[in-house]
Design an enzyme around this catalytic site. Structure first.
Site, PDB file in Angstrom:
ATOM      1  N   GLU A 134       0.792  -1.242   0.000  1.00  0.00           N
ATOM      2  CA  GLU A 134       0.000   0.000   0.000  1.00  0.00           C
ATOM      3  C   GLU A 134       0.821   1.289   0.000  1.00  0.00           C
ATOM      4  OE1 GLU A 134      -2.611  -0.543   3.369  1.00  0.00           O
ATOM      5  OE2 GLU A 134      -3.625  -2.231   2.445  1.00  0.00           O
ATOM      6  N   GLU A 241      -6.168 -10.917  -0.973  1.00  0.00           N
ATOM      7  CA  GLU A 241      -6.990 -10.677   0.229  1.00  0.00           C
ATOM      8  C   GLU A 241      -8.480 -10.645  -0.112  1.00  0.00           C
ATOM      9  OE1 GLU A 241      -5.528  -7.380   2.600  1.00  0.00           O
ATOM     10  OE2 GLU A 241      -3.455  -7.759   2.011  1.00  0.00           O
TER      11      GLU A 241
END
Ligand code: GLA
Length: 338
Positions: A134, A241
């Site tokens: 991220e 995820e």
């Protein structure tokens, strides 16, 4: 009735691995489902910096070791998650002994030691790593998130982390992992980062597509376009995820969120249709996708119950709160059998 259900991992064995995020509790409480249906695990939190390296001279491997041993006993692949992230990283990493911002050299030395220790410890056991998580901003001007890593080391911290991970385990596959990764603006920023790294000969081998999605958003076409763009770089893809919230994804934190709702047949059907469309998309790109990991095993243990609204029950996975396969499970299995 779980034992009668066909094995998910076997249904997809010739396509890609099917994984689940686990923690030190669920490797026990959900062991039966994991052993039968999944061929890959990702530690949900146990390898994150704050857990595995809580103080300068303290490494705490035991919780992650348990997960790795479980995986070894069941012949499962392990995704290492994650080395460099702006969250769940203790503040001491960025401070000197007086509590002031640490000089770049010190932060760099800590990063180097952390990666050497952690990747070294799991060398040969964790066959891939989410090296950087991220790093890209969602919207607005600019490109990279103003994280403490970037503040301390400048934009090159990303390249640095990949080179260090490669040194620590030259055999490991190294991934850049992010969320909202199919939204066109963010996708283009991630692509720009990946192109920059590849141009510089940085050892990055894959893109982790988090895919925390909801029932209707993002649309499949948007996800497909992103997959096409990422795979065109020649990188391997892992869905890292995956979960499907039954609530609309509200991006702006100050906008009202949907109220809690009951899980009924209509919702089960919409979830099933969504999972079927997602796995159909993955199958269309199975030559580029090696792993599809769900962020959890069953609906009794999911981070979605607390995010973004604390205590709002969600049902985002393929097994229900009693560990029984949901309609979505059957659709996904049947799709592979066709
Ligand atoms: C991000 C991280 C994961 C996890 C989820 C929420 O996606 O990459 O490790 O923390 O948020 O649970």
């Amino acid at each position: 009735m779980t034992d009668q259900a066909p094995s998910l991992k076997e249904a997809y064995a010739s396509r890609f691995r099917v994984g689940a995020a686990v923690n030190a509790a669920t490797v026990h409480t959900h062991a039966h489902l994991l052993a039968r249906h999944f061929s890959s695990v990702t530690p949900e939190n146990e390898m994150k910096w704050e857990r595995i390296h809580p103080a300068e001279d303290t490494y705490s491997f035991s919780a992650a070791d348990q997960i790795v041993l479980f995986a070894r006993d069941h012949g499962m692949f392990v995704r290492g998650h994650t080395l460099v992230w702006h969250n769940q990283t203790p503040s001491w990493v960025f401070l000197d002994s007086l509590g002031q911002p640490a000089p770049a050299k010190l932060v760099e030395a800590r990063l180097e030691q952390h990666i050497a220790e952690v990747v070294g410890h799991y060398r040969g056991a964790a066959l891939c790593w989410d090296v950087v998580n991220e790093a890209v901003i969602d919207q607005g001007d600019g490109w990279l998130r103003p994280s403490p890593w970037r503040q301390a080391l400048g934009d090159d911290y990303i390249e640095m982390a990949f080179r260090l991970a490669h040194q620590a385990d030259p055999g490991a596959l190294l991934f850049y992992n992010d969320y909202n990764e199919t939204k066109p603006d963010k996708r283009d920023r991630i692509l720009r980062l990946l192109e920059h790294l590849l141009d510089r000969g940085v050892p990055v081998h894959g893109v982790g597509l988090q895919m925390h999605v909801s029932l209707d958003d993002p649309p499949i076409e948007e996800m497909e376009e992103a997959i096409e763009r990422y795979r065109a770089l020649g990188l391997r893809l892992h869905v890292t995820e995956l979960d499907v919230s039954v609530y609309p994804w509200v991006h702006e934190p100050d906008r009202p969120q949907a109220p809690a709702r009951p899980y009924d047949d209509e919702l089960a059907e919409r979830l099933a249709a969504r999972y079927e469309a997602l796995f159909a998309l993955y199958l269309r790109h199975q030559d580029a996708i090696d792993n599809v990991t769900l962020w959890g095993v069953a609906d009794d243990s999911t981070w979605r119950d607390d995010f973004p609204v604390k205590g709002r029950k969600d049902w985002p996975l393929l097994f229900d709160v009693h560990h029984r396969p949901k309609e979505a499970f059957w659709r996904v299995v049947r799709l592979a059998q066709n």
